[in-house]
Design an enzyme around this catalytic site. Structure first.
Site, mmCIF file in Angstrom:
data_model
loop_
_atom_site.group_PDB
_atom_site.id
_atom_site.type_symbol
_atom_site.label_atom_id
_atom_site.label_comp_id
_atom_site.label_asym_id
_atom_site.label_seq_id
_atom_site.Cartn_x
_atom_site.Cartn_y
_atom_site.Cartn_z
ATOM 1 N N SER A 132 27.997 35.069 75.804
ATOM 2 C CA SER A 132 28.768 36.020 74.981
ATOM 3 C C SER A 132 27.888 37.189 74.553
ATOM 4 O O SER A 132 28.345 38.099 73.888
ATOM 5 C CB SER A 132 29.342 35.310 73.746
ATOM 6 O OG SER A 132 28.310 34.687 73.005
ATOM 7 N N THR A 180 69.634 59.022 60.920
ATOM 8 C CA THR A 180 69.784 57.575 61.113
ATOM 9 C C THR A 180 70.359 57.453 62.517
ATOM 10 O O THR A 180 71.133 58.329 62.937
ATOM 11 C CB THR A 180 70.742 56.928 60.091
ATOM 12 O OG1 THR A 180 72.035 57.503 60.247
ATOM 13 C CG2 THR A 180 70.278 57.132 58.649
ATOM 14 N N HIS A 181 69.964 56.437 63.239
ATOM 15 C CA HIS A 181 70.382 56.271 64.650
ATOM 16 C C HIS A 181 69.992 57.494 65.488
ATOM 17 O O HIS A 181 70.639 57.786 66.484
ATOM 18 C CB HIS A 181 71.891 56.041 64.771
ATOM 19 C CG HIS A 181 72.418 54.998 63.840
ATOM 20 N ND1 HIS A 181 72.522 53.672 64.182
ATOM 21 C CD2 HIS A 181 72.847 55.090 62.560
ATOM 22 C CE1 HIS A 181 73.003 52.986 63.157
ATOM 23 N NE2 HIS A 181 73.197 53.816 62.157
ATOM 24 N N SER A 209 49.037 70.105 82.216
ATOM 25 C CA SER A 209 49.374 69.361 83.421
ATOM 26 C C SER A 209 48.601 69.956 84.575
ATOM 27 O O SER A 209 48.331 71.158 84.610
ATOM 28 C CB SER A 209 50.873 69.486 83.679
ATOM 29 O OG SER A 209 51.152 69.244 85.035
ATOM 30 N N LYS A 254 53.150 73.255 80.863
ATOM 31 C CA LYS A 254 53.134 72.067 80.017
ATOM 32 C C LYS A 254 52.014 72.032 78.989
ATOM 33 O O LYS A 254 50.903 72.444 79.234
ATOM 34 C CB LYS A 254 53.004 70.804 80.890
ATOM 35 C CG LYS A 254 54.160 70.620 81.835
ATOM 36 C CD LYS A 254 55.180 69.649 81.327
ATOM 37 C CE LYS A 254 54.583 68.296 81.165
ATOM 38 N NZ LYS A 254 55.527 67.229 81.263
ATOM 39 N N ASN A 305 51.004 68.824 76.700
ATOM 40 C CA ASN A 305 51.402 67.435 76.432
ATOM 41 C C ASN A 305 50.720 66.859 75.186
ATOM 42 O O ASN A 305 49.520 67.061 74.999
ATOM 43 C CB ASN A 305 51.049 66.554 77.634
ATOM 44 C CG ASN A 305 51.771 66.992 78.885
ATOM 45 O OD1 ASN A 305 52.902 67.493 78.812
ATOM 46 N ND2 ASN A 305 51.121 66.842 80.022
ATOM 47 N N GLU A 337 50.565 60.324 71.999
ATOM 48 C CA GLU A 337 51.095 59.306 72.919
ATOM 49 C C GLU A 337 50.169 58.096 72.997
ATOM 50 O O GLU A 337 50.597 56.947 72.988
ATOM 51 C CB GLU A 337 51.269 59.899 74.316
ATOM 52 C CG GLU A 337 52.395 60.903 74.406
ATOM 53 C CD GLU A 337 52.368 61.633 75.740
ATOM 54 O OE1 GLU A 337 53.078 61.199 76.653
ATOM 55 O OE2 GLU A 337 51.627 62.627 75.875
HETATM 56 N N1 ARG Z 1 28.519 32.002 70.929
HETATM 57 C C1 ARG Z 1 29.157 30.997 70.147
HETATM 58 C C2 ARG Z 1 30.492 31.500 69.628
HETATM 59 O O1 ARG Z 1 30.714 32.646 69.704
HETATM 60 C C3 ARG Z 1 28.289 30.633 69.004
HETATM 61 C C4 ARG Z 1 28.484 29.234 68.516
HETATM 62 C C5 ARG Z 1 28.074 28.282 69.564
HETATM 63 N N2 ARG Z 1 28.065 26.950 69.095
HETATM 64 C C6 ARG Z 1 27.974 25.901 69.918
HETATM 65 N N3 ARG Z 1 27.988 24.741 69.380
HETATM 66 N N4 ARG Z 1 27.861 26.041 71.209
HETATM 67 O O2 ARG Z 1 31.313 30.785 69.152
#
Ligand code: ARG
Length: 481
Positions: free
Chosen positions: A24, A156-157, A278, A284, A286, A291
């Protein structure tokens, strides 16, 4: 090759693909300063409680400071083999100061650590969202004040209904954003709780002082149940929910900007700086910014559903699924902040075409209710008056006339109660001014509402400053205390 903390129990190292699949670090690195801040607090608490020595603590705190600077200077190596930001920082710590660094993780686990980091991060995010919301409210009230007496058709509507003050229309959005601010304020109280000390799931055998850490980090409370603490993410769901509602409001406002800038409406002109042209049609202009603001509600709703779905059916306590909480939270945080920020830049650059609004009112049928109310004042029951005016509208359409173009004689054919004074009520400004009920569009009411929202804004800002002052924001302030 990186030696994992759990290598003691393992015979084989992780498959390369497994590392890639489970890491992560590529996204949770945005938590680095909260991770370091949390570690400093934890380390000082360990020393306060005699679990490590004060010398060890200051060595660790010093090294954590250096690591923060390495990250900020771009010198830190983010190797995905470290899995996540917590292990990457801890590994660097041990690399720098050796075994002492290994003492930092006493009496905690990544399970309570990651939850702490997310809460620290969300506190900052919520305060910054609130700041932007308050700025949007300020700009909208200024615009509203400028346009209290400009009248446009209320719909409204999406059909012409009754004339309203443009100021009133703009203040409607202030009400929405004010409620959004309150929701985030409320969400903050549930985010601002310290989970650190819950350890893996059951608490710890070490004589830690969670209250000390909470005070140090500016948390209002500590979690009451370690199992809940490491597996709860409903504070994050709540954040995503508050954000989804704000995104919905932003999207509605954006839609009106798009609609009103069309040739059909022509109620406003947006600055060129917030539009694009555009590549093929030279005429145009835009409203892309508006949006996109409307469109971004999609991913923000999606993020809420993502996290709710990740959480449903998870047995207590921590499960690795919980790692999937981060990307939706990060994405929503940056999307909402960016949308609010761009809105504060775009709003002051809008010019309202009040001449066009007045023109549209002229050929509209928005005064029909005034005619009905007139009859009611003469003692005619409302339902009957409504029916009579319906017949008058039909007659006017058939004879190619406007409501205001009918003579008193013509009106009297439908009801004998019509007299000369009916002319006075057939005026858009008069129609607006008469709607003096609480929350009505009468100019006097709109002015009152603007004043009230402004008074509240001061209180909201003070509250925000109060919350900011209680939480350590910059790492510098924390170490140099
Ligand atoms: N990267 C993990 C998470 O985002 C951290 C916690 C990990 N804990 C574990 N027991 N593997 O949740």
């Amino acid at each position: 090759m990186v030696i994992k903390p759990w290598q003691g129990r393992f015979e084989k190292s992780a498959h390369r693909e497994v590392e890639k699949y489970t890491e992560s670090l590529s996204f949770d690195r945005v938590l680095y300063k909260y991770d370091i801040l949390g570690s400093i607090a934890h380390c000082k608490m360990l020393a306060e409680c005699g679990i490590i020595s004060h010398e060890e603590a200051s060595e660790i705190v010093g090294a954590l400071g250096e690591i923060q600077r390495e990250i900020e200077r771009g010198e830190f190596v983010f190797d995905p083999a470290f899995e996540d930001i917590h292990m990457a920082i801890e590994h660097r710590l041990i690399q720098k100061i050796g075994d002492v660094g290994g003492k930092l993780h006493t009496a905690r686990s990544r399970n309570d650590q990651v939850c702490l980091d997310l809460r620290l991060y969300l506190r900052d995010v919520i305060l910054s969202i609130r700041e932007h919301i308050l700025e949007v409210i300020r700009i909208l009230t200024d615009l509203a004040e400028k346009h209290v007496e400009d009248v446009l058709p209320g719909y409204t509507h999406l059909q012409h209904a009754q004339p309203v003050s443009l100021g009133h229309h703009l203040m409607a959005y202030c009400e929405m954003f004010a409620r959004d601010d309150e929701r985030f304020r409320d969400c903050f109280t549930r985010v601002n709780v310290l989970p650190l000390g819950s350890a893996a799931l059951a608490g710890t055998t070490f004589p830690i002082d969670m209250e000390w850490t909470a005070r140090y980090l500016g948390f209002d409370r500590v979690t009451r149940n370690s199992m809940d603490a490491v597996s709860d993410r409903d504070f994050a769901v709540e954040f995503l929910g508050c954000s989804a509602i704000t995104a919905m409001h932003l999207s509605r406002l954006a839609e009106e900007l798009v609609l009103w800038s069309s040739s059909e409406f022509g109620f406003l002109e947006m600055s060129d700086a917030f539009c694009t042209g555009s590549s093929i049609m030279p005429q145009k202009k835009n409203p892309d910014v508006a949006e996109l603001m409307r469109g971004k509600a999609g991913r923000i709703y999606g993020n809420l559903v993502t996290l709710l779905t990740v959480l449903k059916g998870l047995p207590l306590t921590y499960n690795r699924d919980l790692q999937e909480d981060k990307e939706p939270v990060f994405d929503t945080a940056s999307t909402i902040i960016n949308s609010l920020r761009i809105l504060t830049m775009l709003l002051p650059e809008i010019s309202f075409r009040t001449d066009r609004m007045a023109k549209v009112l002229e050929d509209g049928w928005l005064l029909a209710t005034e005619l009905a109310d007139y009859l009611v004042c003469k003692g005619v029951p409302f339902r009957k008056a409504h029916h009579t005016v319906g017949q008058i509208v039909k007659y006017a359409i058939e004879s190619g006339k406007k409501l205001t173009g009918l003579s008193v004689e013509e009106l009297r054919k439908f009801h004998k109660s019509f007299e000369e004074d009916v002319k006075e009520v057939m005026d858009v400004k008069a129609a607006v001014s008469r709607r003096t009920s609480i929350g009505g569009t009468a100019f006097s009411r709109v002015r009152e509402a603007i004043e009230e929202v402004r008074r509240e804004l001061t209180i909201r800002k003070e509250d925000l400053i109060g919350l900011r002052s209680k939480i350590p924001s910059e790492w510098g302030e924390v170490v140099n205390e």
